[in-house]
Each structure stands twice: as structure tokens, then as C-alpha cells.
Design a protein around this motif. Structure first.
Motif, PDB file in Angstrom:
ATOM      1  N   ASN A 132     -18.727  -3.014 -10.216  1.00 50.33           N
ATOM      2  CA  ASN A 132     -18.183  -4.098  -9.399  1.00 50.33           C
ATOM      3  C   ASN A 132     -16.687  -4.220  -9.696  1.00 50.33           C
ATOM      4  O   ASN A 132     -16.280  -4.627 -10.786  1.00 50.33           O
ATOM      5  N   ASP A 133     -15.860  -3.880  -8.738  1.00 48.74           N
ATOM      6  CA  ASP A 133     -14.415  -3.908  -8.942  1.00 48.74           C
ATOM      7  C   ASP A 133     -13.892  -5.322  -9.150  1.00 48.74           C
ATOM      8  O   ASP A 133     -12.922  -5.531  -9.883  1.00 48.74           O
ATOM      9  N   THR A 134     -14.508  -6.295  -8.505  1.00 51.57           N
ATOM     10  CA  THR A 134     -14.056  -7.680  -8.678  1.00 51.57           C
ATOM     11  C   THR A 134     -14.261  -8.146 -10.102  1.00 51.57           C
ATOM     12  O   THR A 134     -13.414  -8.865 -10.663  1.00 51.57           O
ATOM     13  N   TYR A 135     -15.358  -7.746 -10.716  1.00 47.13           N
ATOM     14  CA  TYR A 135     -15.584  -8.096 -12.125  1.00 47.13           C
ATOM     15  C   TYR A 135     -14.505  -7.486 -13.012  1.00 47.13           C
ATOM     16  O   TYR A 135     -13.964  -8.149 -13.898  1.00 47.13           O
ATOM     17  N   ASN A 136     -14.197  -6.218 -12.802  1.00 45.14           N
ATOM     18  CA  ASN A 136     -13.153  -5.581 -13.608  1.00 45.14           C
ATOM     19  C   ASN A 136     -11.791  -6.232 -13.390  1.00 45.14           C
ATOM     20  O   ASN A 136     -11.003  -6.373 -14.329  1.00 45.14           O
ATOM     21  N   LEU A 137     -11.529  -6.632 -12.155  1.00 43.95           N
ATOM     22  CA  LEU A 137     -10.246  -7.265 -11.851  1.00 43.95           C
ATOM     23  C   LEU A 137     -10.108  -8.600 -12.564  1.00 43.95           C
ATOM     24  O   LEU A 137      -9.057  -8.900 -13.148  1.00 43.95           O
ATOM     25  N   LEU A 138     -11.140  -9.427 -12.525  1.00 47.40           N
ATOM     26  CA  LEU A 138     -11.067 -10.752 -13.126  1.00 47.40           C
ATOM     27  C   LEU A 138     -11.176 -10.689 -14.642  1.00 47.40           C
ATOM     28  O   LEU A 138     -10.488 -11.431 -15.353  1.00 47.40           O
ATOM     29  N   ASN A 139     -12.041  -9.819 -15.146  1.00 47.86           N
ATOM     30  CA  ASN A 139     -12.290  -9.785 -16.580  1.00 47.86           C
ATOM     31  C   ASN A 139     -11.164  -9.096 -17.349  1.00 47.86           C
ATOM     32  O   ASN A 139     -10.746  -9.579 -18.411  1.00 47.86           O
ATOM     33  N   TYR A 140     -10.671  -7.981 -16.843  1.00 50.34           N
ATOM     34  CA  TYR A 140      -9.671  -7.214 -17.574  1.00 50.34           C
ATOM     35  C   TYR A 140      -8.240  -7.572 -17.168  1.00 50.34           C
ATOM     36  O   TYR A 140      -7.362  -7.721 -18.015  1.00 50.34           O
ATOM     37  N   VAL A 141      -7.994  -7.697 -15.869  1.00 50.13           N
ATOM     38  CA  VAL A 141      -6.621  -7.901 -15.399  1.00 50.13           C
ATOM     39  C   VAL A 141      -6.222  -9.366 -15.509  1.00 50.13           C
ATOM     40  O   VAL A 141      -5.202  -9.702 -16.132  1.00 50.13           O
ATOM     41  N   GLU A 142      -7.017 -10.260 -14.920  1.00 50.35           N
ATOM     42  CA  GLU A 142      -6.625 -11.670 -14.912  1.00 50.35           C
ATOM     43  C   GLU A 142      -6.778 -12.315 -16.287  1.00 50.35           C
ATOM     44  O   GLU A 142      -5.920 -13.097 -16.702  1.00 50.35           O
ATOM     45  N   SER A 143      -7.840 -11.995 -17.004  1.00 55.19           N
ATOM     46  CA  SER A 143      -8.091 -12.651 -18.293  1.00 55.19           C
ATOM     47  C   SER A 143      -7.337 -12.013 -19.451  1.00 55.19           C
ATOM     48  O   SER A 143      -6.841 -12.715 -20.336  1.00 55.19           O
ATOM     49  N   ASN A 144      -7.245 -10.692 -19.469  1.00 55.55           N
ATOM     50  CA  ASN A 144      -6.669  -9.990 -20.624  1.00 55.55           C
ATOM     51  C   ASN A 144      -5.349  -9.293 -20.341  1.00 55.55           C
ATOM     52  O   ASN A 144      -4.761  -8.717 -21.262  1.00 55.55           O
ATOM     53  N   GLY A 145      -4.880  -9.314 -19.108  1.00 59.35           N
ATOM     54  CA  GLY A 145      -3.583  -8.733 -18.801  1.00 59.35           C
ATOM     55  C   GLY A 145      -3.559  -7.220 -18.763  1.00 59.35           C
ATOM     56  O   GLY A 145      -2.496  -6.611 -18.908  1.00 59.35           O
ATOM     57  N   TYR A 146      -4.711  -6.564 -18.570  1.00 59.27           N
ATOM     58  CA  TYR A 146      -4.757  -5.104 -18.498  1.00 59.27           C
ATOM     59  C   TYR A 146      -4.210  -4.634 -17.148  1.00 59.27           C
ATOM     60  O   TYR A 146      -4.065  -5.402 -16.197  1.00 59.27           O
ATOM     61  N   VAL A 147      -3.921  -3.349 -17.074  1.00 59.25           N
ATOM     62  CA  VAL A 147      -3.617  -2.675 -15.812  1.00 59.25           C
ATOM     63  C   VAL A 147      -4.879  -1.961 -15.349  1.00 59.25           C
ATOM     64  O   VAL A 147      -5.485  -1.200 -16.108  1.00 59.25           O
ATOM     65  N   PHE A 148      -5.294  -2.222 -14.119  1.00 61.11           N
ATOM     66  CA  PHE A 148      -6.513  -1.638 -13.567  1.00 61.11           C
ATOM     67  C   PHE A 148      -6.128  -0.467 -12.676  1.00 61.11           C
ATOM     68  O   PHE A 148      -5.334  -0.614 -11.739  1.00 61.11           O
ATOM     69  N   VAL A 149      -6.683   0.719 -12.979  1.00 63.31           N
ATOM     70  CA  VAL A 149      -6.385   1.935 -12.223  1.00 63.31           C
ATOM     71  C   VAL A 149      -7.596   2.258 -11.364  1.00 63.31           C
ATOM     72  O   VAL A 149      -8.691   2.487 -11.879  1.00 63.31           O
ATOM     73  N   ARG A 150      -7.391   2.308 -10.060  1.00 61.07           N
ATOM     74  CA  ARG A 150      -8.492   2.548  -9.115  1.00 61.07           C
ATOM     75  C   ARG A 150      -7.922   3.275  -7.910  1.00 61.07           C
ATOM     76  O   ARG A 150      -6.717   3.218  -7.640  1.00 61.07           O
ATOM     77  N   ASP A 151      -8.793   3.977  -7.160  1.00 61.59           N
ATOM     78  CA  ASP A 151      -8.305   4.692  -5.998  1.00 61.59           C
ATOM     79  C   ASP A 151      -7.909   3.716  -4.903  1.00 61.59           C
ATOM     80  O   ASP A 151      -8.383   2.582  -4.847  1.00 61.59           O
ATOM     81  N   ARG A 152      -7.028   4.169  -4.025  1.00 59.88           N
ATOM     82  CA  ARG A 152      -6.381   3.273  -3.072  1.00 59.88           C
ATOM     83  C   ARG A 152      -7.352   2.547  -2.135  1.00 59.88           C
ATOM     84  O   ARG A 152      -7.194   1.336  -1.927  1.00 59.88           O
ATOM     85  N   PRO A 153      -8.346   3.198  -1.515  1.00 64.97           N
ATOM     86  CA  PRO A 153      -9.255   2.432  -0.639  1.00 64.97           C
ATOM     87  C   PRO A 153      -9.968   1.293  -1.367  1.00 64.97           C
ATOM     88  O   PRO A 153     -10.095   0.189  -0.827  1.00 64.97           O
ATOM     89  N   ALA A 154     -10.418   1.544  -2.595  1.00 60.96           N
ATOM     90  CA  ALA A 154     -11.101   0.494  -3.340  1.00 60.96           C
ATOM     91  C   ALA A 154     -10.148  -0.632  -3.704  1.00 60.96           C
ATOM     92  O   ALA A 154     -10.506  -1.817  -3.652  1.00 60.96           O
ATOM     93  N   ILE A 155      -8.905  -0.298  -4.073  1.00 61.87           N
ATOM     94  CA  ILE A 155      -7.908  -1.327  -4.416  1.00 61.87           C
ATOM     95  C   ILE A 155      -7.609  -2.190  -3.203  1.00 61.87           C
ATOM     96  O   ILE A 155      -7.531  -3.422  -3.295  1.00 61.87           O
ATOM     97  N   ASN A 156      -7.430  -1.574  -2.038  1.00 64.05           N
ATOM     98  CA  ASN A 156      -7.099  -2.340  -0.834  1.00 64.05           C
ATOM     99  C   ASN A 156      -8.232  -3.299  -0.451  1.00 64.05           C
ATOM    100  O   ASN A 156      -7.984  -4.458  -0.116  1.00 64.05           O
ATOM    101  N   ILE A 157      -9.469  -2.797  -0.483  1.00 61.83           N
ATOM    102  CA  ILE A 157     -10.609  -3.654  -0.151  1.00 61.83           C
ATOM    103  C   ILE A 157     -10.742  -4.781  -1.174  1.00 61.83           C
ATOM    104  O   ILE A 157     -10.985  -5.956  -0.826  1.00 61.83           O
ATOM    105  N   MET A 158     -10.565  -4.468  -2.452  1.00 65.61           N
ATOM    106  CA  MET A 158     -10.717  -5.464  -3.505  1.00 65.61           C
ATOM    107  C   MET A 158      -9.668  -6.570  -3.379  1.00 65.61           C
ATOM    108  O   MET A 158      -9.990  -7.765  -3.452  1.00 65.61           O
TER     109      MET A 158
END
Length: 636
Positions: free
Chosen positions: A354-380
Motif C-alpha cells: 500500500n503506497d499510501t501507508y508507506n507515504l504516511l508512515n515513512y515520509v510524513e512521520s519520519n521524513g524519509y524519501v520515498f522512491v517509487r515509479d512515476r505512475p504509482a507516485i502520480n496516482i498516490m
């Protein structure tokens, strides 16, 4: 549109033209409606006779003709065939849905292509997923997609699989490239642009370094040149300024504070003027660029490329078993230099699909950089934007808390995969090529997205209010200035204490009020704070005599008037000279009665010096203003 005159002229010119040749070239192969040759080829037909060059790179005439019956046989074979297709949970390109009856249905761009091939070749299929949602590699082979394809458990893998070097020995990639996958970094949107923070933004790092070097070097250079000029010319009019004065002139010019130095020599004036001109231009550029940065600057991110991640040791997260992980772990891939970041726990590979989980858990909460392919990033980001817009309708910064880098983190061609030796690639790849060249695959990848860019890197807001981040350097400068002043003040106290100890030792060796050459000196203010006159009296030097049992001196007028000289008169003790006769100590007898004391010039002022009964020297000022103060201090 041609006019009538032009048509008549063209007809006249073509009247002499030869008639068109309706015959076809010899040995020309005619294709029928089914795409096959309608004419029989001679057995000994050479490729040059058929108009095909011998040096052609890929498919020759023989290969085209030889493939035709084979493709016809494959069409007949696959008609009504039931295929087993493996895929990955890689939304939105490929993902599955498990029904209540246990049947798994494939979705996404990959299965839209598979459904097109299904209608084209009339086959059925069922969907399988590996036990672990990973592509697989020689070092990560168990329960992977590559293992299923390599062992011929499935007929093909319908997923956008990056073409990696290590996997080529296990599977056969389709000759048609579905797309060139781009893996993008998404991160928290910073409040300040990475081009600079506040006061340091107008200039680059090396510009600030050179300004600091010039600030430290120009003062000593001016000092050395002034000294050298005076020694070479012998000019005594130009005062050789000290090093401290030259250094403070350089600093004062930078701060637009001016200077009290007024050079006379022309060469010295040119040195001062050169520095002033340099500072004027520098500060003008700084002011203009700072204004432009605070109002019109382009917003940039702190992490734009792989080198930024590597240089700053930034934590990043990506999909477990995806193209990014294998591109890092494989030695001959483009991201192999990030392998040490895995060893140092800066890289995280999440098992969560689930990309939304990774976005909220790693990026928003811990300040990580999330690397994902472009179609998935755009949809997310689009789904996140719609959700946040329902919470806050007007605040654009609330809608877009994340930002996407411009530069790709990784680029890889992506294809379907077949078992080694499978001939399905010859049947499916031409159809896949038609879909790619017509733009259908690209359209299917972005058909659920709006045409406008969602949450661009630069939101383009017109307002620009100064924040604490812009003024943070000002706070640092203030703290540094106060800390420096405190350090200098502490140093002054230490030197003051050391000097007072030296004066105390000097008084102990030569007596109170005397120096080695016999001159009268005043005790240090530090010394007066704790030194007593002797062990028998508690009176401190310089302490007030009010409310104490100390006889004050007589009125000022009585010192210079005649009076009783009897020994019983208390005033007589103020009229005793310091010695006998005119040779009184080492003082200079300027005149007056010898019994009235000695008149001395101390620090440019006239005093009468008397000896008190306890042996202390008493100074009485002669000058009128000082005498008035003396009279006031003993009468009020």
C-alpha cells in the motif's frame, strides 16, 4: 488551391511527358489480404533480387517467410488454450483481486493488455502471484516471480518488469519494451527553498568563503603596505596606523560604519578607497539578490538526484524486491554505489504494497524519501490531494504537503517476461509493439489522472512572507556576537586581575605611594578594594571618612592662611613638611612656606603634599575647580 490558369499551364507542360508505366518491377513480392505472399517465390531467389539488402540488421526476407507458417501454427495452437499468467502487486500497472470463490482476477495496465491479446488470439487465462511480492534475483530467488517463470510454472509474467542484467540468465524478456520506467523521489515539502536559507541565499558557498578571506586578509595587507611605504619614502607625515586600526577599518567599511582614520598619503588613500568601492559593489549585489530571492526565487528541493541522497546520507524507502533494490544490490547496475547505504541502515525496503501507508508512515512521520515509479507516485499524490482538499478547501499548502523531484532516481526499460525457450514472445511481441507505438500503453498508464500537474514542485504562490527560517541566520549572528563579547569581557577581567596582582606586588616592595624611582603613584582600584592601610586599622584606601573617628583636614582656606604654629594646635600636623629644610624627599619645591607642605606637580596638576600623623601622604589640590571639589567632599 490552384487557379484555372495554373491548371491549363500544368496540362500544357505535361503534354510532352511520357505515359506512366503500369508494369511492376520484376521479382516483386505481392502480399495478399492475410499478409502472406500472393506470388510464389522461385526456389533459387536471392535476397538481392527481391530488393532486400544482404547487410540488413534484423529481419531478412527469409526470416519473414519462415516465421509466417510458424506464427500460423502458433495461432492455431493458442486458440482455446488456457494460460497461466503470473503478476505482481504493483498498483496501478498490475494488481489482483481475490474473489470469494478463491479466483484471482488481474487488474491494471498489464491485464488490459492481456485482455486485448486474449480477444486477439482467443485464449483464456488464470492469474497467479508469487508467495513473496518480489521480482527476484540470483541472490533472492526463492518464492519470487522470476522463480515461477524460470521453472515454467506459468506461461508468462504479465507485469512491468525492469530489465536487469542478473535476471537475463533465468528468464527471457520480450523484445518489445513496454515503457522506460522512471523511479521518482517524493519527500516532505520543505518550508524554505534549498537554493539558500534566508540571509545566505544571495551568494553561493564559495562566494561567502572568499568574502570571509578578504575580510581577514585586507586589514593586515593595508597595514603592511603602509609600513612599507613609510620606510621606503621616509615620509613622516603619514601616521603608520596600527594593525588593530586597519582591521577595524575593514570591518567598519563592511558594516557601513565609516572610520576615524584620515590618511594623508595618496597611496594610502587609494588603498582605503579601493576597499570602499569593493564593499559598495558587494553590498549592492547582496541587497538586490536578497530582494529577488525573497520575492521571485524559484523553489527547489534539497534532494533532487541520487548524488544528493549519497552525499547527505539521507534515509530513503522503496518497495521490497523491486527494481530499485536489485539495481542497488547488483554490482554492475547504475545504483550500485548506494550499496553501502544499505549496510549503514540508511535504506529501507518495505514489504507493504500500500503506497499510501508507506507515504504516511515513512515520509510524513519520519521524513524519509520515498522512491517509487512515476505512475504509482502520480496516482498516490493525486489520491492524497483529493483527500486533503476535502479537509481544507482553500489552503494550498495543506493540500500538497509532499513534493516530487524532477530528476529520475532510476531509469529502466520494462517488459513482460517468458520462460527461456518459450515461443509466445514471437506471437505477442508484434502486437505489443503496435500498442506501444500507437501510444495506447502510455495512455492506459495515465488515463485516471487529470491533465494538470498535481502538487508541482513550485506551488507558485504570489505571497512571500518572511518566516523565522529566513531570519535564522540573523539570530545566529546575534548569538555569535554576544558570545564573542562575553568571551572578550572575560578576557578583560582576567588581564585586569593579573595586572592588579602585579601592582600589589610592586606596592609591597616599594611602599605605599612610591615607585622604584621614587615617584608617587596611585594604587590600583582593584587593590583599593581589598588592601588595608595596616593591620591595626580597618580603614580601606579610598574609603569615605564620614561617620568614622578620622580627623578631616582643615578648611581649604586655612591651609594657605597664617595661624597658630603651636604644637597643641591640631592644624599644625597639616603644616608639617615632608622633610627638613628644602630638600624634602624627591619632590620639587615650587614655592611657598616649607611648613605649609611641599608643592608638587602630579599628572600635570598642582598639589600640596602633607604628611598625616599615621605617615600617610595627603594631597591638597591647588587648582581652583579641584579645590572646590576638595572642600565640598570634606564639608558636606
Amino acid at each position: 488551391m490552384a487557379t484555372g490558369i495554373e491548371l491549363l499551364l500544368a496540362a500544357a507542360l505535361c503534354a510532352a511527358c511520357p505515359p506512366p508505366n503500369g508494369s511492376l518491377p520484376a521479382n516483386l513480392i505481392l502480399l495478399g489480404e492475410d499478409g502472406g505472399p500472393s506470388t510464389e517465390l522461385p526456389i533459387d531467389l536471392d535476397t538481392t533480387d527481391a530488393g532486400v539488402d544482404e547487410d540488413i540488421g534484423e529481419e531478412t526476407l527469409e526470416t519473414i517467410i519462415s516465421k509466417k507458417p510458424k506464427l500460423h501454427e502458433m495461432r492455431e495452437w493458442i486458440g482455446g488454450k488456457h494460460l497461466r499468467i503470473a503478476t505482481l502487486e504493483d498498483f496501478p500497472l498490475s494488481y489482483t483481486e481475490l474473489l470469494e470463490n478463491g479466483t484471482r482476477i488481474g487488474h491494471g495496465v498489464s491485464f488490459q493488455i492481456i485482455d486485448f491479446l486474449k480477444k486477439k488470439f482467443n485464449f483464456t487465462y488464470e492469474v497467479f502471484v508469487p508467495q513473496e511480492n518480489i521480482i527476484g534475483s540470483p541472490k533472492d530467488f526463492d518464492r519470487s516471480l522470476i522463480e515461477m517463470v524460470n521453472s515454467s510454472v506459468v506461461h508468462l509474467a504479465a507485469a512491468f518488469i525492469p530489465s536487469l542484467s542478473d535476471q537475463r540468465s533465468f528468464v527471457y524478456y520480450s523484445t518489445t519494451t513496454l515503457d522506460e520506467g522512471e523511479w521518482i523521489m517524493v519527500m516532505q515539502r520543505p518550508r524554505e527553498s534549498a537554493s539558500g536559507s534566508g540571509l545566505l541565499a544571495p551568494f553561493e558557498f564559495w562566494v561567502w568563503i572568499l568574502i570571509l578571506v578578504s575580510l581577514l586578509a585586507v586589514g593586515p595587507i593595508i597595514y603592511v603596505l603602509i609600513i612599507l611605504r613609510n620606510r621606503l619614502t621616509g615620509d613622516g607625515q603619514q601616521t603608520p596606523y596600527s594593525l588593530g586600526h586597519c582591521a577595524w577599518f575593514v570591518y567598519g567599511a563592511l558594516m557601513k560604519q565609516g572610520s576615524t582614520l584620515s590618511p594623508i598619503a595618496d597611496s594610502t588613500r587609494l588603498l582605503f578607497a579601493t576597499w570602499w568601492i569593493f564593499i559598495t559593489i558587494l553590498t549592492s549585489f547582496y541587497t538586490a539578490n536578497l530582494t529577488a530571492f525573497l520575492t521571485l526565487s524559484k523553489f527547489t528541493l534539497p534532494y533532487n538526484t541520487v548524488n544528493d541522497i549519497l552525499a547527505k546520507n539521507k534515509h530513503f524507502v522503496s518497495m521490497r524486491g523491486g527494481g530499485v533494490e536489485y539495481a542497488i544490490r547488483t554490482t554492475n547496475e547504475s545504483l550500485s554505489m548506494l550499496n553501502r547505504m544499505i549496510q549503514n541502515n540508511y535504506a529501507v525496503f518495505s514489504d507493504e504494497t500500500n503506497d499510501t501507508y508507506n507515504l504516511l508512515n515513512y515520509v510524513e512521520s519520519n521524513g524519509y524519501v520515498f522512491v517509487r515509479d512515476r505512475p504509482a507516485i502520480n496516482i498516490m499524490l493525486y489520491q492524497d490531494y483529493l483527500y486533503r482538499k476535502s479537509i481544507s478547501f482553500s489552503d494550498e499548502k495543506v493540500h500538497c504537503p509532499f513534493a516530487m523531484a524532477k530528476e529520475p532516481f532510476l531509469k529502466k526499460k520494462r517488459t513482460f517476461a517468458y520462460p527461456i525457450g518459450s515461443n509466445l514472445s514471437q506471437l505477442f511481441d508484434p502486437e505489443l509493439l503496435n500498442l506501444v507505438e500507437s501510444g495506447i500503453v502510455k495512455h492506459l498508464s495515465s488515463k485516471d489522472l487529470p491533465s494538470a500537474e498535481i502538487c508541482p514542485q513550485d506551488l507558485g504562490g504570489t505571497e512571500r512572507q518572511l518566516r523565522n527560517g529566513d531570519l535564522m541566520m540573523t539570530y545566529y549572528i546575534m548569538l555569535a556576537g554576544f558570545a564573542t563579547a562575553l568571551a572578550v569581557f572575560s578576557t578583560e577581567l582576567v588581564f585586569r586581575y593579573v595586572n592588579s596582582r602585579q601592582e600589589a606586588n610592586k606596592w609591597a616592595r616599594h611602599g605605599i605611594g612610591r615607585t622604584p624611582n621614587g615617584q608617587s603613584v596611585a594604587p590600583s582600584r582593584w587593590l583599593r578594594g581589598w588592601r588595608r592601610l595596616d593591620s591595626g586599622h580597618g580603614q580601606l584606601l579610598g574609603a569615605s571618612t564620614h561617620n568614622q573617628n578620622v580627623t578631616p583636614p582643615p578648611p581649604y582656606q586655612s591651609i594657605f592662611n597664617g595661624g597658630s604654629h603651636g604644637d597643641g594646635d591640631p592644624l599644625n600636623r597639616w603644616r608639617r613638611p615632608l622633610g627638613h629644610g628644602n630638600a624634602i624627599g624627591t619632590g620639587v619645591l615650587l614655592g611657598g612656606d616649607s611648613e605649609s607642605g611641599v608643592r608638587r606637580l602630579i599628572n600635570g596638576r598642582d598639589y600640596l603634599v602633607f604628611r598625616t600623623p599615621n605617615g600617610q601622604s595627603q594631597l591638597v589640590p591647588v587648582r581652583s575647580p579641584s579645590a572646590a571639589l576638595f572642600q565640598y567632599s570634606y564639608t558636606e
